[in-house]
Design a protein around this motif. Structure first.
Motif, PDB file in Angstrom:
ATOM      1  N   ARG A  12       0.842  -1.208   0.000  1.00  0.00           N
ATOM      2  CA  ARG A  12       0.000   0.000   0.000  1.00  0.00           C
ATOM      3  C   ARG A  12       0.872   1.251   0.000  1.00  0.00           C
ATOM      4  O   ARG A  12       0.619   2.193  -0.741  1.00  0.00           O
ATOM      5  N   ASP A  43      -5.249   5.953  -6.334  1.00  0.00           N
ATOM      6  CA  ASP A  43      -6.484   5.232  -6.082  1.00  0.00           C
ATOM      7  C   ASP A  43      -6.665   5.051  -4.583  1.00  0.00           C
ATOM      8  O   ASP A  43      -6.577   3.954  -4.048  1.00  0.00           O
ATOM      9  N   ILE A  44      -6.866   6.158  -3.918  1.00  0.00           N
ATOM     10  CA  ILE A  44      -7.080   6.091  -2.469  1.00  0.00           C
ATOM     11  C   ILE A  44      -8.581   6.112  -2.215  1.00  0.00           C
ATOM     12  O   ILE A  44      -9.293   6.955  -2.734  1.00  0.00           O
ATOM     13  N   ARG A  45      -9.013   5.173  -1.433  1.00  0.00           N
ATOM     14  CA  ARG A  45     -10.453   5.096  -1.165  1.00  0.00           C
ATOM     15  C   ARG A  45     -10.714   5.037   0.330  1.00  0.00           C
ATOM     16  O   ARG A  45      -9.830   4.664   1.098  1.00  0.00           O
ATOM     17  N   LEU A  46     -11.910   5.359   0.658  1.00  0.00           N
ATOM     18  CA  LEU A  46     -12.314   5.265   2.061  1.00  0.00           C
ATOM     19  C   LEU A  46     -13.095   3.985   2.265  1.00  0.00           C
ATOM     20  O   LEU A  46     -13.988   3.661   1.487  1.00  0.00           O
ATOM     21  N   MET A  47     -12.703   3.268   3.268  1.00  0.00           N
ATOM     22  CA  MET A  47     -13.413   2.020   3.574  1.00  0.00           C
ATOM     23  C   MET A  47     -14.519   2.343   4.577  1.00  0.00           C
ATOM     24  O   MET A  47     -14.268   2.437   5.774  1.00  0.00           O
ATOM     25  N   LEU A  48     -15.694   2.551   4.059  1.00  0.00           N
ATOM     26  CA  LEU A  48     -16.830   2.861   4.947  1.00  0.00           C
ATOM     27  C   LEU A  48     -17.906   1.798   4.802  1.00  0.00           C
ATOM     28  O   LEU A  48     -17.970   1.106   3.788  1.00  0.00           O
ATOM     29  N   LYS A 100     -19.650  13.333   1.824  1.00  0.00           N
ATOM     30  CA  LYS A 100     -18.438  13.589   2.617  1.00  0.00           C
ATOM     31  C   LYS A 100     -17.286  12.707   2.147  1.00  0.00           C
ATOM     32  O   LYS A 100     -16.145  13.144   2.070  1.00  0.00           O
ATOM     33  N   ARG A 149     -15.908  14.079  -1.104  1.00  0.00           N
ATOM     34  CA  ARG A 149     -15.163  15.322  -0.852  1.00  0.00           C
ATOM     35  C   ARG A 149     -13.822  15.025  -0.180  1.00  0.00           C
ATOM     36  O   ARG A 149     -12.805  15.634  -0.493  1.00  0.00           O
ATOM     37  N   PHE A 150     -13.867  14.053   0.748  1.00  0.00           N
ATOM     38  CA  PHE A 150     -12.645  13.705   1.475  1.00  0.00           C
ATOM     39  C   PHE A 150     -11.605  13.088   0.527  1.00  0.00           C
ATOM     40  O   PHE A 150     -10.431  13.448   0.561  1.00  0.00           O
ATOM     41  N   LEU A 193      -8.044  14.777  -0.270  1.00  0.00           N
ATOM     42  CA  LEU A 193      -6.818  14.012   0.028  1.00  0.00           C
ATOM     43  C   LEU A 193      -5.923  13.927  -1.211  1.00  0.00           C
ATOM     44  O   LEU A 193      -4.705  14.081  -1.138  1.00  0.00           O
ATOM     45  N   MET A 238      -0.110   9.813   5.008  1.00  0.00           N
ATOM     46  CA  MET A 238      -0.584   8.434   4.845  1.00  0.00           C
ATOM     47  C   MET A 238       0.247   7.457   5.666  1.00  0.00           C
ATOM     48  O   MET A 238      -0.279   6.503   6.241  1.00  0.00           O
ATOM     49  N   LYS A 268      -1.013   8.190   9.345  1.00  0.00           N
ATOM     50  CA  LYS A 268      -2.410   7.891   9.682  1.00  0.00           C
ATOM     51  C   LYS A 268      -2.892   6.530   9.179  1.00  0.00           C
ATOM     52  O   LYS A 268      -3.641   5.846   9.855  1.00  0.00           O
ATOM     53  N   MET A 269      -2.451   6.172   7.989  1.00  0.00           N
ATOM     54  CA  MET A 269      -2.948   4.919   7.426  1.00  0.00           C
ATOM     55  C   MET A 269      -2.119   3.723   7.895  1.00  0.00           C
ATOM     56  O   MET A 269      -2.643   2.659   8.185  1.00  0.00           O
TER      57      MET A 269
END
Lengths: 129, 160
Positions: free
Chosen positions: B19, B84-89, B100, B103-104, B108, B120, B123-124
């Motif tokens: 990653r 290709d950064i994604r949010l895992m929600l 949101k 937008r986030f 980013l 990253m 935090k990641m």
């Protein structure tokens, strides 16, 4: 004014902790393709290799003990020899014995007609000494 | 290092390393190759787990490999929009949350490259400031400053 909801610091931190980068290939698949056989081969190869270090280590200890034992025996025997030599130091009595032996041997080489004279001489010498 | 130790390190860090390399290189194949090279070196050189922080060491090795690769290939691209950064929600139908999220992700991706990388990593991937400083050959102060700036810029981007 914009109707967009504002992000708080807490919200930003929460979202950051949920960021993910998708990976195409599964790590277990990569392991089985690339590393599994390599690790197994290495494990087999290392199990077949003679453990040279351990061998030398054991021999080293054994050799050290052997050297110590041999040295101990050698020096103790040397001491015994010296002690014996000290004991064998010529005493006055043994000196006389040796002289008598020497005289007896010399007498064998003296002609009969010269014997009296030689005996007299030896007698005088032993008396003087 | 035993095979068991190696597998444990692999399971713990291989994906994190990929990653990290992906968000630096934007190239899944390249990041996979470099991560494999790093682990190959760890195995062939029998690097001991006890010899310091293994996670930092892996990231440092990966960074060096990546820099070496980019120098060799003279890949000096301006990475701007292909990440290709994604949010895992959790899947949901909440429009507000979906908005949101978009937008986030956009905010980013708008971060300057160096700030994004440092943020990253922290935090990641959960690397400490000290670990990032070691990996990137920078001072701890510089890392703290970058992260602070990154958060400020991210907040600005989000609340524009």
């Amino acid at each position: 004014m914009s109707d967009k909801k504002q992000f708080s610091d807490q919200e930003i931190n929460d979202l950051l902790s949920k960021v993910e980068i998708p990976l195409e290939k599964d790590k277990d698949l990569i392991w089985s393709e690339k590393f599994e056989s390599l690790v197994k081969e290495d494990a087999i190869a290392s199990s077949k290799e003679p453990s040279v270090f351990q061998l030398y280590w054991q021999y080293g200890i054994a050799a050290s003990f052997a050297i110590l034992l041999v040295s101990a025996f050698y020096f103790s025997s040397q001491n015994n020899v010296l002690e014996e030599a000290n004991l064998l130091e010529i005493t006055p009595d043994t000196e006389l014995d040796l002289l008598a032996d020497q005289t007896m041997i010399e007498s064998l080489f003296v002609e009969d007609n010269e014997f009296d004279e030689w005996f007299e001489e030896q007698y005088v010498l032993s008396s003087v000494n | 290092m035993t095979a068991k130790d190696f597998k444990m390190i692999y399971d713990l860090h291989f994906d994190d390393l990929r990653r990290y390399l992906t968000f630096r290189s934007r190239d899944q194949d390249l990041s996979g190759d470099i991560a494999q090279d790093v682990f190959m070196k760890v195995w062939t050189k029998k690097i001991e787990i006890g010899s310091g922080n293994i996670k930092s060491l892996l990231f440092k090795m990966a960074t060096d490999e990546f820099i070496s690769h980019t120098r060799k290939k003279k890949v000096e691209k301006e990475y701007t929009d292909s990440i290709d950064i994604r949010l895992m929600l959790e899947p949901n139908t909440d429009d507000d949350l979906s908005d949101k999220k978009q937008r986030f992700e956009k905010a980013l991706n708008q971060l300057p490259e160096k700030q994004k990388t440092t943020l990253m990593m922290n935090k990641m991937q959960g690397l400490t400031h000290k670990e990032i400083a070691e990996i990137l050959n920078l001072s701890q102060k510089a890392i703290e400053k970058r992260i602070r700036l990154a958060l400020e810029t991210l907040k600005q981007n989000l609340n524009q």
